[in-house]
Design a protein around this motif. Structure first.
Motif, PDB file in Angstrom:
ATOM      1  N   VAL A  50       0.837  -1.200   0.000  1.00 41.95           N
ATOM      2  CA  VAL A  50       0.000   0.000   0.000  1.00 41.95           C
ATOM      3  C   VAL A  50       0.875   1.254   0.000  1.00 41.95           C
ATOM      4  O   VAL A  50       0.623   2.200  -0.762  1.00 41.95           O
ATOM      5  CB  VAL A  50      -0.955   0.001   1.206  1.00 41.95           C
ATOM      6  CG1 VAL A  50      -1.745   1.304   1.251  1.00 41.95           C
ATOM      7  CG2 VAL A  50      -1.897  -1.184   1.143  1.00 41.95           C
ATOM      8  N   VAL A  51       1.901   1.281   0.836  1.00 44.30           N
ATOM      9  CA  VAL A  51       2.798   2.440   0.870  1.00 44.30           C
ATOM     10  C   VAL A  51       3.509   2.589  -0.472  1.00 44.30           C
ATOM     11  O   VAL A  51       3.648   3.699  -1.006  1.00 44.30           O
ATOM     12  CB  VAL A  51       3.803   2.320   2.027  1.00 44.30           C
ATOM     13  CG1 VAL A  51       4.788   3.489   2.005  1.00 44.30           C
ATOM     14  CG2 VAL A  51       3.074   2.269   3.357  1.00 44.30           C
ATOM     15  N   GLN A  52       3.970   1.485  -1.031  1.00 44.02           N
ATOM     16  CA  GLN A  52       4.624   1.553  -2.339  1.00 44.02           C
ATOM     17  C   GLN A  52       3.688   2.121  -3.393  1.00 44.02           C
ATOM     18  O   GLN A  52       4.088   2.952  -4.220  1.00 44.02           O
ATOM     19  CB  GLN A  52       5.087   0.150  -2.765  1.00 44.02           C
ATOM     20  CG  GLN A  52       6.256  -0.385  -1.957  1.00 44.02           C
ATOM     21  CD  GLN A  52       6.557  -1.840  -2.282  1.00 44.02           C
ATOM     22  OE1 GLN A  52       5.666  -2.621  -2.630  1.00 44.02           O
ATOM     23  NE2 GLN A  52       7.820  -2.220  -2.161  1.00 44.02           N
ATOM     24  N   ALA A  53       2.425   1.700  -3.369  1.00 43.39           N
ATOM     25  CA  ALA A  53       1.453   2.190  -4.335  1.00 43.39           C
ATOM     26  C   ALA A  53       1.197   3.686  -4.165  1.00 43.39           C
ATOM     27  O   ALA A  53       1.095   4.433  -5.158  1.00 43.39           O
ATOM     28  CB  ALA A  53       0.142   1.411  -4.196  1.00 43.39           C
ATOM     29  N   LEU A  54       1.092   4.130  -2.933  1.00 45.76           N
ATOM     30  CA  LEU A  54       0.902   5.559  -2.687  1.00 45.76           C
ATOM     31  C   LEU A  54       2.090   6.365  -3.198  1.00 45.76           C
ATOM     32  O   LEU A  54       1.922   7.405  -3.858  1.00 45.76           O
ATOM     33  CB  LEU A  54       0.704   5.806  -1.194  1.00 45.76           C
ATOM     34  CG  LEU A  54      -0.649   5.384  -0.619  1.00 45.76           C
ATOM     35  CD1 LEU A  54      -0.574   5.283   0.905  1.00 45.76           C
ATOM     36  CD2 LEU A  54      -1.742   6.375  -1.025  1.00 45.76           C
ATOM     37  N   LEU A  55       3.295   5.894  -2.926  1.00 43.70           N
ATOM     38  CA  LEU A  55       4.490   6.590  -3.399  1.00 43.70           C
ATOM     39  C   LEU A  55       4.589   6.537  -4.919  1.00 43.70           C
ATOM     40  O   LEU A  55       5.041   7.501  -5.552  1.00 43.70           O
ATOM     41  CB  LEU A  55       5.732   5.990  -2.747  1.00 43.70           C
ATOM     42  CG  LEU A  55       5.842   6.191  -1.225  1.00 43.70           C
ATOM     43  CD1 LEU A  55       7.043   5.432  -0.673  1.00 43.70           C
ATOM     44  CD2 LEU A  55       5.936   7.671  -0.869  1.00 43.70           C
ATOM     45  N   ALA A 115       3.996   1.522   8.923  1.00 46.35           N
ATOM     46  CA  ALA A 115       4.898   1.232   7.807  1.00 46.35           C
ATOM     47  C   ALA A 115       5.544   2.511   7.285  1.00 46.35           C
ATOM     48  O   ALA A 115       6.740   2.535   6.968  1.00 46.35           O
ATOM     49  CB  ALA A 115       4.134   0.518   6.687  1.00 46.35           C
ATOM     50  N   VAL A 116       4.776   3.589   7.201  1.00 48.42           N
ATOM     51  CA  VAL A 116       5.338   4.859   6.743  1.00 48.42           C
ATOM     52  C   VAL A 116       6.348   5.387   7.757  1.00 48.42           C
ATOM     53  O   VAL A 116       7.422   5.875   7.391  1.00 48.42           O
ATOM     54  CB  VAL A 116       4.219   5.892   6.503  1.00 48.42           C
ATOM     55  CG1 VAL A 116       4.815   7.256   6.137  1.00 48.42           C
ATOM     56  CG2 VAL A 116       3.278   5.414   5.401  1.00 48.42           C
ATOM     57  N   ARG A 117       6.024   5.310   9.037  1.00 50.81           N
ATOM     58  CA  ARG A 117       6.928   5.800  10.081  1.00 50.81           C
ATOM     59  C   ARG A 117       8.309   5.177   9.972  1.00 50.81           C
ATOM     60  O   ARG A 117       9.335   5.844  10.168  1.00 50.81           O
ATOM     61  CB  ARG A 117       6.353   5.495  11.465  1.00 50.81           C
ATOM     62  CG  ARG A 117       7.252   5.960  12.606  1.00 50.81           C
ATOM     63  CD  ARG A 117       6.896   5.307  13.913  1.00 50.81           C
ATOM     64  NE  ARG A 117       7.256   3.898  13.979  1.00 50.81           N
ATOM     65  CZ  ARG A 117       8.468   3.432  14.221  1.00 50.81           C
ATOM     66  NH1 ARG A 117       9.491   4.259  14.386  1.00 50.81           N
ATOM     67  NH2 ARG A 117       8.709   2.121  14.273  1.00 50.81           N
TER      68      ARG A 117
END
Length: 267
Positions: A50-55, A115-117
């Protein structure tokens, strides 16, 4: 009985990024994300995907911001879910670890912010209870200067996000999670509360009590429903999640007018 198969849809980094772009997430923008991993469906790679997709959707010039709150670094007398015995309170105050932006985990806000932190290059603001974490070119500016006596007001990342023309993405999360509305509470007459927390000072770990504007998400779901009715909110789906996208500054301005009318007891 056998374990039932997972329910879909199947989400991957690529499909999530595609859905985000279709929704209107733009490369280079600054995005404050409130999220629910479970709402998306079956995500291959979980929180990391999810974080990879947002980035991916934001691109190298965009900045991803999430709440990185630590609500458990608080006075045990205020705990209700669950409460702890009053005779424990002094020991809890004495033993609670001091907030450390680098190592203190998030709590109570889901797994994607954690995960972002911990993402390479992530920066985190200094408030011991209501910090924000950010990844991207604007991260340093957005997270700097978060005052210890200003949870979600003018000296917090929310005000900096407003000035940066950030947008809010509710990724499977409801308006009751929208921290932007709290900035409005600082701009109208609001009660003040005393909040205790463990912090690190030049003299070492200390338990401190600070007077701050009292914030509450009470009726934020109603506020959000009215905001969505009256203002241009992009609504769509990412995976199986209902998603909303809107300008942070517009939401704050709307809340400044709505709250005194609908929560007059707070004023």
């Amino acid at each position: 009985m056998p374990t039932p198969p997972p329910t879909g849809p199947l989400c991957t980094r690529a499909t999530l990024a595609s859905d985000l772009r279709a929704l209107g997430v733009e490369p280079g923008e600054t995005l404050l994300v409130h999220s629910s991993l479970s709402s998306l469906g079956w995500v291959c790679g979980g929180r990391v995907a999810v974080v990879q997709a947002l980035l991916d959707a934001l691109g190298p010039d965009g900045t991803l911001v999430v709440p990185a709150h630590t609500g458990d670094n608080s006075d045990p007398k205020d705990w209700g879910n669950p409460p702890v015995p009053e005779e424990w309170w002094p020991a809890v105050r004495e033993a609670t670890p001091a907030y450390d932006p680098l190592t203190t985990p998030t709590s109570g806000i889901g797994v994607i912010p954690e995960a972002v932190r911990s993402w390479p290059g992530a920066l985190r603001s200094a408030h011991p209870q209501t910090s924000f974490a950010a990844v991207g070119p604007a991260a340093a500016v957005l997270t700097a200067g978060h005052a210890q006596d200003c949870m979600l007001g003018e000296r917090s990342p929310l005000a900096r996000l407003e000035k940066a023309d950030a947008r809010v993405l509710l990724l499977g999360a409801g308006f009751d999670s929208c921290t932007a509305f709290h900035l409005a509470e600082y701009r109208i007459p609001s009660p003040v509360a005393e909040n205790g927390r463990a912090v690190m000072t030049p003299q070492g770990r200390r338990w401190v009590t600070v007077r701050e504007t009292s914030v509450s998400s009470d009726r934020f779901d109603e506020l959000g429903a009215d905001y969505e009715r009256d203002r241009p909110v992009v609504r769509g789906t990412v995976g199986a999640a209902t998603v909303r996208l809107f300008p942070l500054a517009d939401a704050v301005a709307y809340a400044e007018k709505w709250l005194p009318v609908h929560r007059p007891g707070d004023v």
